[in-house]
Design a protein around this motif. Structure first.
Motif, short mmCIF file in Angstrom:
data_model
loop_
_atom_site.label_atom_id
_atom_site.label_comp_id
_atom_site.label_asym_id
_atom_site.label_seq_id
_atom_site.Cartn_x
_atom_site.Cartn_y
_atom_site.Cartn_z
N VAL A 71 2.65 5.35 -3.14
CA VAL A 71 1.69 4.57 -2.34
C VAL A 71 0.81 3.78 -3.32
N LEU A 72 0.72 2.48 -3.10
CA LEU A 72 -0.16 1.64 -3.92
C LEU A 72 -1.38 1.28 -3.09
N GLU A 73 -2.54 1.67 -3.56
CA GLU A 73 -3.77 1.47 -2.79
C GLU A 73 -4.75 0.63 -3.61
N ALA A 74 -5.32 -0.39 -2.97
CA ALA A 74 -6.23 -1.29 -3.67
C ALA A 74 -7.54 -0.62 -4.07
N LYS A 75 -8.03 0.26 -3.22
CA LYS A 75 -9.35 0.83 -3.46
C LYS A 75 -9.27 2.11 -4.30
N GLY A 76 -10.43 2.65 -4.60
CA GLY A 76 -10.50 3.88 -5.40
C GLY A 76 -10.40 5.14 -4.55
N ILE A 77 -10.23 4.99 -3.23
CA ILE A 77 -10.09 6.15 -2.35
C ILE A 77 -9.01 5.88 -1.30
N ILE A 78 -8.53 6.97 -0.71
CA ILE A 78 -7.58 6.79 0.39
C ILE A 78 -8.36 6.75 1.72
N ASN A 239 -6.67 2.04 -6.96
CA ASN A 239 -7.10 0.85 -7.71
C ASN A 239 -5.92 -0.04 -8.10
N HIS A 240 -4.96 -0.14 -7.21
CA HIS A 240 -3.78 -0.99 -7.43
C HIS A 240 -3.62 -1.99 -6.28
N VAL A 253 13.11 -4.31 -3.40
CA VAL A 253 11.83 -5.01 -3.53
C VAL A 253 11.24 -4.80 -4.92
N THR A 254 10.45 -5.76 -5.32
CA THR A 254 9.59 -5.59 -6.48
C THR A 254 8.17 -5.90 -6.01
N VAL A 255 7.29 -4.96 -6.26
CA VAL A 255 5.91 -5.12 -5.79
C VAL A 255 5.01 -5.21 -7.02
N HIS A 256 4.16 -6.22 -7.02
CA HIS A 256 3.29 -6.43 -8.18
C HIS A 256 1.85 -6.04 -7.83
N ALA A 257 1.30 -5.18 -8.68
CA ALA A 257 -0.07 -4.73 -8.46
C ALA A 257 -0.72 -4.46 -9.80
N ASN A 258 -1.91 -5.00 -9.97
CA ASN A 258 -2.66 -4.70 -11.19
C ASN A 258 -1.90 -5.09 -12.46
#
Ligand SMILES: Cc1cc2nc3c(=O)[nH]c(=O)nc-3n(C[C@H](O)[C@H](O)[C@H](O)COP(=O)(O)OP(=O)(O)OC[C@H]3O[C@@H](n4cnc5c(N)ncnc54)[C@H](O)[C@@H]3O)c2cc1C
Length: 461
Positions: A71-78, A239-240, A253-258
């Protein structure tokens, strides 16, 4: 990939085949090929974007079936729009507050699994004030509510093409829009329920979604306690923030994060509708127009919450809700009294629809001052300032950009439900906005996550 087993449109891949394909010579899935070492470290079966309820439900269901999931999550928490803040000493639910219709609701099962204590909020326990602080009799509220239901029925019976709810009311019962009690109900009930303002809501579909039974409950240990069973053994990279999703039929798929690239066979995208509308997450190739049109069309509503904590209660502590007929539609017209389930002297104010979108542009302290003006209309000018406060501003949150989806004039149930068709058998959408029946709810998000997990399982054995 030239594997003949993937040449059919609806194919089923074995996960080992996928990994082999991904790592094999010349198996370049993207314009940003990973080195073998990176790929070995990063490759998973499924990437889930977003660790809200939809994403965590999908990930948990897949992990239970033995899939490698990241799981890629943008924030610092779920949790996403499910977030409990305890800094006032009682649970301030920044996003979702209630289990709506707890009977038969899968969220009730999650709450039971963590022994969460619940409290039934009593919709019949309320004082409603006019904008000068005069109390409105219960009998008037009951009768006006029946009148409003009759207006809604008349709209259903009269028109066979869509228009805004406001326009439809104007046509069948113009006095409803002038009457302060009915205006308050339009806002405190309909706009709060849907998040959209009556000027934008579809007169046809705004109330056609479904609900589970039972009076709404709040969770005394915090709504976010239901995340615990969903998070068990699930790998989440916090944070991603994902900025690019490349997908291709048969090629994964290729997913780009951070600045990093992650590869998988399939991706479940649970980015909220507001984020999809902003186009901050790029899709390559561009999303098919059947999906893009729905993203553009569907409504994303606003709800602002302000929790104000006082030294002592200056309001009747046994009453569940206070309503107030503010002249500006949507302005702090409903308050939840925390004293009915907590020792903290907290009033939770709600602003909805267009007013919420407007007020969230202001700094927090100005929002609180605005809310205090309304509380003073109800309980007198001499009441003290709050000792502390918390305010939600979901329209300003870059990873939400609004509170929840609504049926905007012209929308159809299919505008939500069509998200459920996987794109190129690799990109699967989930989230509250992907189910008409239960959109705008935690259980809708949860069920959409389970649906996405099943779709992945159909695609990858
Ligand atoms: C103020 C408010 C009150 C509500 N009240 C209720 C209620 O009482 N009862 C109820 O049932 N429902 C309520 N809801 C609705 C409910 O909270 C949502 O329907 C539900 O939580 C949505 O879950 P989701 O997983 O679809 O989305 P989210 O919870 O928003 O999860 C999406 C996740 O994706 C992440 N993300 C976004 N962009 C990216 C990116 N680019 N890369 C990686 N991650 C990203 C986000 O940070 C987030 O964690 C309320 C919502 C709000 C805002």
């Amino acid at each position: 990939m030239t594997d003949p087993t993937v040449s059919n449109k609806k194919r089923t891949l074995n996960r080992r085949q996928i990994l082999k394909g991904v790592l094999g010579i010349g198996a370049c899935m993207s314009a940003f090929p990973l080195t073998k070492a990176q790929a070995l470290k990063r490759d998973v079966d499924v990437i889930v974007i977003g660790a809200g309820v939809a994403g965590m439900a999908a990930a948990q269901a897949l992990v239970q079936e033995g899939y490698d999931v990241l799981v890629l999550e943008a924030k610092g928490i779920i949790g996403g729009r499910l977030k409990t803040d305890w800094s006032l000493g009682a649970p301030f639910e920044v996003g979702a507050g209630w289990i709506h219709g707890p009977v038969g609701n899968p969220i009730t099962d999650l709450a039971k699994s963590v022994q969460a204590k619940s409290f039934v909020t009593d919709d019949d326990s309320s004082f409603v004030f006019d904008h000068k602080g005069g109390e409105i009799e219960d009998k008037i509220i009951t009768n006006k509510f029946k009148d409003l239901m009759r207006v809604y029925k008349k709209i259903d019976d009269t028109f066979d093409s869509d228009q805004s709810l406001e326009k439809a009311i104007k046509r069948v019962s113009p006095q409803t829009l002038e009457d302060p009690v009915s205006r308050w109900m339009l806002s405190a009930y309909t706009e709060f329920d849907t998040g959209g303002s009556i000027e934008n809501l579809s007169a046809y579909y705004f109330d056609e979604d479904e609900a589970f039974d039972g009076a709404d409950v709040v969770l005394l240990d915090g709504y976010d306690s239901i995340l615990e069973p969903l998070a068990d053994k699930v790998d989440v990279l916090l944070n991603h923030p994902v900025d690019n999703i490349e997908y291709e039929a048969g090629d994964g798929v290729t997913v780009h994060a951070n600045g990093e690239a992650f590869e998988a066979y399939a991706v479940v995208c649970t980015c909220p509708l507001g984020v999809l509308k902003s186009k901050k997450v790029k899709f390559s190739p561009a999303l098919p127009s059947r999906i893009q049109k729905k993203i553009d069309r569907l409504g994303m509503g606003n709800v602002t919450k302000a929790a104000l904590k006082f030294e002592s209660a200056f309001w009747p502590i046994d009453t569940q809700y206070f309503g107030v007929m503010t002249e500006d539609k949507g302005r702090w017209n409903y308050f939840l009294n925390y004293r009915t389930f907590s020792d903290e002297n907290i009033l939770l104010g709600l602003s909805v629809g267009a007013y919420a979108g407007k007020i969230e542009q202001l700094p927090e302290k100005d929002i609180v001052d605005d809310c205090m003006m309304v509380i003073r209309d109800m309980f007198g000018v001499d009441i003290p300032e709050p000792m502390d406060f918390l305010v939600s501003r979901w329209s300003k949150d870059p990873y939400s950009l609004g509170a929840y989806s609504y049926t905007r004039v012209g929308n159809k149930p299919a505008d939500f439900d069509d998200f459920a068709d996987p794109v190129e058998d690799t990109l699967i959408f989930a989230g509250e906005h992907t189910t008409f029946k239960h959109h705008a709810t935690v259980h809708g998000a949860y069920l959409s996550g389970l649906r996405a997990a099943e779709q992945v399982m159909e695609l990858i054995e």
